[in-house]
Write an enzyme that holds these catalytic residues in place. Structure first.
Site, mmCIF file in Angstrom:
data_model
loop_
_atom_site.group_PDB
_atom_site.id
_atom_site.type_symbol
_atom_site.label_atom_id
_atom_site.label_comp_id
_atom_site.label_asym_id
_atom_site.label_seq_id
_atom_site.Cartn_x
_atom_site.Cartn_y
_atom_site.Cartn_z
ATOM 1 C CB VAL A 92 -0.920 0.031 1.285
ATOM 2 C CG1 VAL A 92 -1.702 1.177 1.160
ATOM 3 C CG2 VAL A 92 -1.859 -1.510 1.275
ATOM 4 C CB ALA A 141 10.104 5.224 8.216
ATOM 5 N N GLY A 180 -10.489 -1.209 1.878
ATOM 6 C CA GLY A 180 -9.376 -0.745 0.909
ATOM 7 C C GLY A 180 -10.048 0.570 0.383
ATOM 8 C CE LYS A 196 -10.397 -5.028 6.115
ATOM 9 N NZ LYS A 196 -10.292 -6.100 5.228
#
Ligand code: HSE
Length: 440
Positions: free
Chosen positions: A17, A46, A137, A208
């Site tokens: 992602v 990072a 998503g 979720k």
């Protein structure tokens, strides 16, 4: 283009992602800037493995192996957390909030397990926290529930919110694959992780569902009060039988409030009527049906996973964070916790119809013994099917559709049935979920 303000952000994590965010901002950054009036600039990233990312074409000057460099950079005003897990990610999000940087995260496990303290901290520090990518998503379900549907009491949410399990169940049902073969294919296609535990156990969807319950009812339901079951015990014959009875089997998340304001949050493989829209959601796609008291039924459909789809949600959050900063809107992200009312409904008190599959001795008296135990628990039989087998077969399958009952009664009956000598394998018990009638 006229000069517009720039907001610098730090990106923690350049996995699937994270790379999508990086790549798609290169692709559509001008479009986003022209629409939003703010330019998004990634100031630092990072990562764990610098060489890998340099080899992939990410400028070395952007990379650091210490997420603290993002938090400590005074030019960075938004932190995007995409490292996953609940340890480093927790430290990062907490540090970012304390450093008064807006946070964007896609981390459903972190929110489900520690959202209660992180949200309280963000409120105390007046720092906005965004998490569109954490649920379904690329589907903008967070914005939909907390902004577009803000005028509604949320009556219920039914969601297929895990793409991996939906892919597996679709392949088992439509193409007759075994669970193991369908899972292997999902892994080969990159849908399932090498360790698919969070997906197939139901917990990815469980996390979720907890977030959706919080948005809907203003209360964090603790994971230990959520009933979560996975799909690994299902067989092709369960799916084929369900289909023959007019149902599809879906890993269904249910979030709803009863008349006493008890919140029900659960994720289970469930039989849903094939005539319902949710039954037709196949492959890796997700769909979430939200019922509001004013709006009626709404349905949100799209890719619930994947680099591009999920990065679309992160970019939307970044724009909101940047907009808030530029316009000094504080934590105005369209949602205010609203009352903390209600308690969790114990799973034993939740009510539905059921499907029960048994593998039994094929001899007289077996069905009578089972029916008698169901009657002892006040559970009625709606229909029963025993596919014919010849005498040499090793026992018989018995599929029962059962009338509505509390899950507590159903479990007690199932356990009593499992203990019968004539029952040869652990029973498979699934919910049958009917959806509220559509508003005219
Ligand atoms: N692994 C999830 C899915 C996506 O298969 O839907 C991230 O939550």
């Amino acid at each position: 283009m006229p000069s517009i303000p720039t907001v610098h952000f730090g990106l923690a994590g350049l996995g699937n992602v994270g790379m999508g965010v990086y790549k798609n901002l290169l692709r559509n950054g001008d479009l986003v800037a022209s629409r939003s009036g703010v330019r998004l600039d990634v100031r630092k990233i990072a990562i764990r493995n610098r060489d890998k990312h340099v080899a992939a074409g990410v400028p070395a000057a952007l990379l650091t192996t210490d997420w603290r460099d993002l938090v400590n950079d005074p030019d960075i005003s938004v932190i995007v957390e995409l490292i996953g897990g609940t340890t480093d990610a927790y430290d990062l999000v907490k540090s970012a909030i304390l450093a008064r940087k807006a946070v964007v995260t896609g981390n459903k496990a972190l929110l489900a397990e520690r959202g209660i303290e992180l949200v309280a901290l963000a409120e105390r520090e007046n720092v906005p926290l965004y998490f569109e990518a954490a649920v379904a998503g690329g589907i903008p379900i967070i914005k939909a529930v907390r902004e577009a549907l803000i005028g509604n009491n949320i009556e219920a949410i039914y969601g297929i919110i895990n793409g991996t399990t939906n892919f597996i169940l679709t392949r088992m049902s439509d193409d007759g694959l075994s669970y193991d073969d369908a899972l292997a294919e999902a892994q080969q296609l990159g849908f399932a992780e090498a360790d698919p535990y969070l997906d197939v156990s139901g917990w990815d969807a469980g996390h979720k569902a907890i977030i959706l319950a919080w948005l809907s009812y203003g209360q964090w339901v603790s994971p230990d009060q959520v009933h979560v079951e996975g799909i690994s015990h299902l067989t092709r014959s369960d799916l084929a039988f369900a289909r023959s009875m007019g149902y599809a089997v879906k890993l269904l998340a249910v979030v709803r409030l009863d008349a006493s304001k008890n919140i029900e949050v659960r994720v289970q493989p469930s039989l849903v009527p094939r005539s319902s829209i949710l039954a037709s959601i196949n492959g890796v796609m997700n769909a979430v049906a939200v019922y509001g008291d004013i709006v009626g039924e709404t349905l949100f459909y799209g890719s619930g996973a994947g680099q591009d789809a999920t990065s679309s949600s992160v970019i939307s959050d970044l724009v909101d964070a940047a907009d808030n900063l530029i316009n000094e809107a504080g934590t105005n992200n369209g949602f205010v916790p609203h009352g903390q009312y209600g308690a969790s409904l114990p799973v034993a008190d939740t009510i539905s119809s059921y499907y029960l599959r048994l593998h039994v001795d094929d001899r007289p008296g077996v069905i009578a013994a089972i029916a008698s135990l169901l009657a002892d628990h006040s559970i009625g039989i709606l229909s029963m099917n025993q596919p014919e087998v010849d005498a040499s077969a090793n026992g018989a399958d018995l599929m029962l559709m059962l009338h509505k009952a509390s899950y507590g009664s159903m479990l007690a009956a199932r356990n009593a049935i499992a203990a019968l000598d004539c029952v040869r394998q652990p029973p498979v018990l699934l919910r049958v979920e009917k959806f509220p009638a559509r508003h005219a």
